[in-house]
Design an enzyme around this catalytic site. Structure first.
Site, PDB file in Angstrom:
ATOM      1  CB  THR A   4      -0.902   0.015   1.246  1.00 17.40           C
ATOM      2  OG1 THR A   4      -1.533   1.300   1.373  1.00 17.40           O
ATOM      3  CG2 THR A   4      -0.098  -0.240   2.518  1.00 17.40           C
ATOM      4  CD  GLU A  59      -2.324   5.359   4.312  1.00 17.44           C
ATOM      5  OE1 GLU A  59      -1.657   5.746   5.293  1.00 17.44           O
ATOM      6  OE2 GLU A  59      -3.172   6.069   3.739  1.00 17.44           O
ATOM      7  CE1 TYR A 106      -4.142  -1.698   5.430  1.00 19.42           C
ATOM      8  CE2 TYR A 106      -3.187   0.365   4.669  1.00 19.42           C
ATOM      9  CZ  TYR A 106      -3.728  -0.870   4.397  1.00 19.42           C
ATOM     10  OH  TYR A 106      -3.846  -1.287   3.091  1.00 19.42           O
ATOM     11  CE  LYS A 155      -2.033  -4.276   3.741  1.00 22.77           C
ATOM     12  NZ  LYS A 155      -2.246  -5.399   2.819  1.00 22.77           N
TER      13      LYS A 155
END
Length: 341
Positions: free
Chosen positions: A134, A136, A157, A161
């Site tokens: 991601t 992010e 999150y 990840k």
């Protein structure tokens, strides 16, 4: 790799990306296996158009109950199915919610990936492995961001990840797995969950235009994101596993816009002035914000031949149209859901 008679396993098949991936692979002639979690409520509506009952002649879509937190189940399933390709799309993928449930997010998004990698390694099935990474990961690192940009996640999150990202790299280097990370920037569609910001906006537009809602509460409108169309990104995932050598790729449109921009276009598409209906609620803001995500997909274009076709303005309009049609169908009684498996 030849496309003929291949088998794929998809975790998160009932999600936005999983359902599009299943459609793509079925169209290419794959036998597709997907993991779904058992729930007392219906959780498979995105699969309605491709669902096959167990007695269907020539069945090539199979759904299995399971969970990314269950290592023995994953190991047994990979051993039995012996897939050629594994698409690990299962996740607790809501960034804001990850602050509220960080332990669960880590268990699913970080350790879940390790469990899947270990199941593939232990089975010796030779499956090629795709990991849903991601944007992010980049967090507060200034844009534009590409495969060489340093990571600085700003949420549980993103942190989970990062674990997954490096686990994939480690299994690739340590065991020779054909394992690739797709570092995907925000990709949306009419199948996006209703609590995600883009779908929250377009669903509100539909309801406000129909006169059954008068306000939508939003958090940070200044955050900038690189939004693309999910079915196009799923094709990019597939392309990664067709390469002779595994690698990591950014998929993005290369164009960023603010949440406010998306709101304005979505409301204007329905003939509405957004400022009359949008109100601020600090509860929707993150404890640590990611100000700007803007991807550089040059590597994917050069090596995969992949490029986004749908950009955020057309995406916003498409999602508004879909949510208005969905609401019309619901109000007229046309929307019917069936539980599968």
């Amino acid at each position: 790799m030849s496309e003929r008679s291949r088998t794929a396993l998809i975790t998160g098949i009932s999600g936005q990306d999983g359902s599009y991936m299943a459609e793509l692979l079925l169209a290419k002639g794959y036998e597709v296996h997907g993991i779904i979690r058992r729930s007392s409520s219906i959780n498979t509506p995105r699969l309605d158009n491709i669902y096959q009952a167990p007695h269907t002649p020539g069945q090539n879509l199979f759904l299995h109950y399971g969970d990314i937190t269950d290592a023995s189940m994953l190991t047994n399933l990979v051993r039995d199915v012996r897939p050629d390709e594994v698409y690990n799309l299962a996740a607790q993928s809501h960034v804001r919610v990850s602050f509220d449930i960080p332990d669960y997010t880590g268990n699913v998004d970080a350790l879940g990936t390790m469990r899947m990698l270990e199941a593939v390694r232990a089975s010796e099935c030779g499956a090629r492995f795709y990991q849903a990474s991601t944007s992010e990961l980049f967090g507060s690192t200034p844009p534009p961001q590409n495969e060489d940009t340093p990571f600085h996640p700003r949420s549980p999150y993103g942190v989970a990840k990062i674990y997954s990202y490096w686990a994939v790299v480690n299994y690739r280097e340590a065991y020779g797995l054909h394992a690739s990370n797709g570092i995907l920037f925000n990709h949306e569609s009419e199948r996006r969950g209703e609590t995600f910001v883009t779908r929250k906006i377009t669903r509100a537009v539909a309801r406000i235009a129909a006169g059954i809602q008068d306000t939508v509460y939003m958090g940070n409108l200044s955050a900038k994101r690189d939004w693309g169309y999910a079915p196009e990104y799923v094709e990019g995932m597939w392309m990664m596993l067709q390469q002779d050598n595994p690698d990591d790729y950014v998929l993005a449109t290369g164009e960023a816009a603010s949440v406010r921009d998306f709101v304005e276009v979505a409301f204007a598409h329905a003939g509405l002035d957004w400022e009359k209906y949008v109100k601020h609620d600090s509860r929707h803001e993150r404890p640590s914000e990611v100000d700007a995500l803007h991807g550089d997909p040059s590597k994917a274009k050069k090596k995969l031949g992949w490029a986004a076709k749908t950009h955020w303005r057309d995406l916003a309009k498409r999602m508004v149209d879909a949510d208005r049609q969905l609401l019309d169908d619901q109000l007229s009684g046309k929307s019917v859901r069936e539980e599968h498996i």
